[in-house]
Design a protein around this motif. Structure first.
Motif, PDB file in Angstrom:
ATOM      1  N   VAL A   1       0.813  -1.222   0.000  1.00 39.04           N
ATOM      2  CA  VAL A   1       0.000   0.000   0.000  1.00 39.04           C
ATOM      3  C   VAL A   1       0.852   1.280   0.000  1.00 39.04           C
ATOM      4  N   SER A   2       2.053   1.195  -0.538  1.00 34.15           N
ATOM      5  CA  SER A   2       2.878   2.395  -0.675  1.00 34.15           C
ATOM      6  C   SER A   2       2.434   3.188  -1.904  1.00 34.15           C
ATOM      7  N   ASN A   3       2.860   4.430  -1.953  1.00 37.69           N
ATOM      8  CA  ASN A   3       2.573   5.313  -3.085  1.00 37.69           C
ATOM      9  C   ASN A   3       3.913   5.809  -3.607  1.00 37.69           C
ATOM     10  N   THR A   4       4.311   5.324  -4.787  1.00 36.26           N
ATOM     11  CA  THR A   4       5.631   5.652  -5.304  1.00 36.26           C
ATOM     12  C   THR A   4       5.528   6.417  -6.616  1.00 36.26           C
ATOM     13  N   LYS A   5       6.493   7.290  -6.831  1.00 37.79           N
ATOM     14  CA  LYS A   5       6.617   8.012  -8.089  1.00 37.79           C
ATOM     15  C   LYS A   5       8.083   8.347  -8.284  1.00 37.79           C
ATOM     16  N   GLN A   6       8.597   8.032  -9.483  1.00 36.30           N
ATOM     17  CA  GLN A   6      10.023   8.213  -9.751  1.00 36.30           C
ATOM     18  C   GLN A   6      10.860   7.346  -8.795  1.00 36.30           C
TER      19      GLN A   6
ATOM     20  N   ALA B   1       9.393 -10.169  -1.986  1.00 34.96           N
ATOM     21  CA  ALA B   1       9.010  -8.831  -1.523  1.00 34.96           C
ATOM     22  C   ALA B   1       7.512  -8.613  -1.717  1.00 34.96           C
ATOM     23  N   ASP B   2       6.954  -7.692  -0.962  1.00 34.31           N
ATOM     24  CA  ASP B   2       5.504  -7.463  -0.956  1.00 34.31           C
ATOM     25  C   ASP B   2       5.192  -6.074  -1.506  1.00 34.31           C
ATOM     26  N   PHE B   3       4.591  -6.048  -2.710  1.00 36.50           N
ATOM     27  CA  PHE B   3       4.142  -4.801  -3.333  1.00 36.50           C
ATOM     28  C   PHE B   3       2.612  -4.766  -3.428  1.00 36.50           C
ATOM     29  N   CYS B   4       1.919  -5.570  -2.652  1.00 34.04           N
ATOM     30  CA  CYS B   4       0.465  -5.688  -2.798  1.00 34.04           C
ATOM     31  C   CYS B   4      -0.239  -4.351  -2.562  1.00 34.04           C
ATOM     32  N   PHE B   5      -1.191  -4.065  -3.431  1.00 31.86           N
ATOM     33  CA  PHE B   5      -2.057  -2.886  -3.328  1.00 31.86           C
ATOM     34  C   PHE B   5      -1.264  -1.574  -3.305  1.00 31.86           C
ATOM     35  N   ALA B   6      -0.072  -1.608  -3.882  1.00 25.20           N
ATOM     36  CA  ALA B   6       0.732  -0.391  -3.982  1.00 25.20           C
ATOM     37  C   ALA B   6       0.330   0.393  -5.227  1.00 25.20           C
ATOM     38  N   LYS B   7       0.608   1.686  -5.212  1.00 23.30           N
ATOM     39  CA  LYS B   7       0.400   2.543  -6.371  1.00 23.30           C
ATOM     40  C   LYS B   7       1.777   2.889  -6.914  1.00 23.30           C
ATOM     41  N   LEU B   8       2.198   2.134  -7.921  1.00 25.07           N
ATOM     42  CA  LEU B   8       3.547   2.271  -8.458  1.00 25.07           C
ATOM     43  C   LEU B   8       3.512   3.158  -9.699  1.00 25.07           C
ATOM     44  N   GLN B   9       3.712   4.453  -9.508  1.00 21.42           N
ATOM     45  CA  GLN B   9       3.718   5.402 -10.617  1.00 21.42           C
ATOM     46  C   GLN B   9       5.168   5.653 -11.039  1.00 21.42           C
ATOM     47  N   LYS B  10       5.426   5.539 -12.325  1.00 23.37           N
ATOM     48  CA  LYS B  10       6.777   5.778 -12.828  1.00 23.37           C
ATOM     49  C   LYS B  10       7.802   5.052 -11.960  1.00 23.37           C
ATOM     50  N   THR B  11       7.590   3.761 -11.824  1.00 17.44           N
ATOM     51  CA  THR B  11       8.468   2.906 -11.021  1.00 17.44           C
ATOM     52  C   THR B  11       9.172   1.928 -11.936  1.00 17.44           C
ATOM     53  N   GLU B  12      10.468   1.793 -11.760  1.00 13.54           N
ATOM     54  CA  GLU B  12      11.281   0.981 -12.658  1.00 13.54           C
ATOM     55  C   GLU B  12      12.031  -0.087 -11.877  1.00 13.54           C
ATOM     56  N   LEU B  13      11.868  -1.340 -12.292  1.00 12.33           N
ATOM     57  CA  LEU B  13      12.643  -2.453 -11.750  1.00 12.33           C
ATOM     58  C   LEU B  13      13.566  -2.948 -12.853  1.00 12.33           C
ATOM     59  N   THR B  14      14.866  -2.866 -12.631  1.00 11.68           N
ATOM     60  CA  THR B  14      15.839  -3.205 -13.655  1.00 11.68           C
ATOM     61  C   THR B  14      16.844  -4.220 -13.117  1.00 11.68           C
ATOM     62  N   ARG B  15      16.960  -5.346 -13.817  1.00 11.26           N
ATOM     63  CA  ARG B  15      17.923  -6.397 -13.471  1.00 11.26           C
ATOM     64  C   ARG B  15      17.772  -6.828 -12.014  1.00 11.26           C
ATOM     65  N   CYS B  16      16.540  -7.032 -11.604  1.00 14.50           N
ATOM     66  CA  CYS B  16      16.261  -7.427 -10.227  1.00 14.50           C
ATOM     67  C   CYS B  16      15.771  -8.871 -10.163  1.00 14.50           C
ATOM     68  N   ASN B  17      16.049  -9.531  -9.052  1.00  8.95           N
ATOM     69  CA  ASN B  17      15.458 -10.827  -8.756  1.00  8.95           C
ATOM     70  C   ASN B  17      14.147 -10.574  -8.016  1.00  8.95           C
ATOM     71  N   ILE B  18      13.020 -10.843  -8.660  1.00  9.13           N
ATOM     72  CA  ILE B  18      11.711 -10.619  -8.031  1.00  9.13           C
ATOM     73  C   ILE B  18      10.962 -11.940  -7.872  1.00  9.13           C
ATOM     74  N   ASP B  19      11.700 -13.035  -7.743  1.00 12.56           N
ATOM     75  CA  ASP B  19      11.074 -14.345  -7.649  1.00 12.56           C
ATOM     76  C   ASP B  19      10.125 -14.416  -6.446  1.00 12.56           C
ATOM     77  N   ARG B  20       8.904 -14.874  -6.697  1.00  8.66           N
ATOM     78  CA  ARG B  20       7.855 -15.043  -5.689  1.00  8.66           C
ATOM     79  C   ARG B  20       7.428 -13.731  -5.041  1.00  8.66           C
ATOM     80  N   ALA B  21       7.771 -12.608  -5.648  1.00  5.88           N
ATOM     81  CA  ALA B  21       7.292 -11.323  -5.119  1.00  5.88           C
ATOM     82  C   ALA B  21       5.778 -11.241  -5.272  1.00  5.88           C
ATOM     83  N   GLN B  22       5.155 -10.452  -4.406  1.00  2.87           N
ATOM     84  CA  GLN B  22       3.700 -10.329  -4.394  1.00  2.87           C
ATOM     85  C   GLN B  22       3.285  -8.970  -4.956  1.00  2.87           C
TER      86      GLN B  22
END
Length: 215
Positions: A129-134, A145-166
């Motif tokens: 439930v975070s609110n991210t921008k840039q 990792a837990d990103f559930c119900f987050a508001k991911l505005q202009k969010t970039e994941l690059t070369r990351c291990n996100i296995d089993r992330a939510q």
């Protein structure tokens, strides 16, 4: 594969000659600014509304701290340990986390603007439930990792291990995950609309939703 363009974000605005300063006593000081704090351990718990501005933290341990509603502006964390730190409802602006250990860190409900997380070990971290921008996260491990119900505005994941992330309840439209690594994710099919993935990842999602690919 076309190389992703790195999103430009605002970097911390810091003087070139910040002085070294001792670790502040947060029991009596709730505003800290203009200094370099290094090689120490913060062990204060249950701190509310502490504010840091224009500070560099080097080799500092924040593990297991519980600081709610804290504010960070123009901050750099270098080689810090933030494992299991609970910074619920934090407000973070123009901040960088470089080569940090962030396993299980809680940023639930945080407001995040112009933040870089680079080469972090952040498995089991929570931005629920975070609110991210840039926000740029690169070359980091975010397994489970837990990103559930987050508001991911202009969010970039690059070369990351996100296995089993939510990501359940988090729209991923426009997000490019094509160079991230995962064998499975927790995500709703409707939230994947517009998400950019690689051909190889398409097979992972097919298996995730019970589809059979006939080659």
């Amino acid at each position: 594969m076309t190389k992703k363009k790195t999103m430009k974000i605002e970097t911390p605005i810091l003087p070139a000659d910040l002085p070294i300063q001792p670790k502040p006593d947060l029991a009596v000081q709730d505003f800290v600014e203009m200094g370099v704090i290094q090689d120490c351990v913060f062990d204060e718990r249950d701190v509310d509304r502490v504010t840091f501005e224009k500070v560099i933290f080097r080799n500092v341990t924040f593990a297991d701290t519980s600081w709610s509603r804290m504010e960070l502006t123009d901050i750099i964390f270098e080689k810090c340990d933030l494992s299991n730190a609970d910074w619920t409802d934090a407000v973070i602006h123009r901040t960088e986390f470089r080569d940090c250990k962030m396993i299980g860190m809680q940023l639930t409900g945080a407001t995040i603007r112009n933040v870089l997380i680079d080469n972090a070990l952040a498995d089991y971290a929570s931005l629920r439930v975070s609110n991210t921008k840039q926000l740029v996260i690169q070359d980091s491990s975010l397994s489970r990792a837990d990103f559930c119900f987050a508001k991911l505005q202009k969010t970039e994941l690059t070369r990351c291990n996100i296995d089993r992330a939510q990501f359940s309840g988090t729209p991923l439209g426009g997000m490019d995950l094509s160079d991230c690594e995962f064998n499975g994710l927790s995500v709703n099919v409707e939230d994947l609309k517009g998400c950019i993935i690689s051909r190889e990842q398409a097979y992972v999602f097919a298996a995730l939703f019970g589809l059979v690919v006939n080659e």
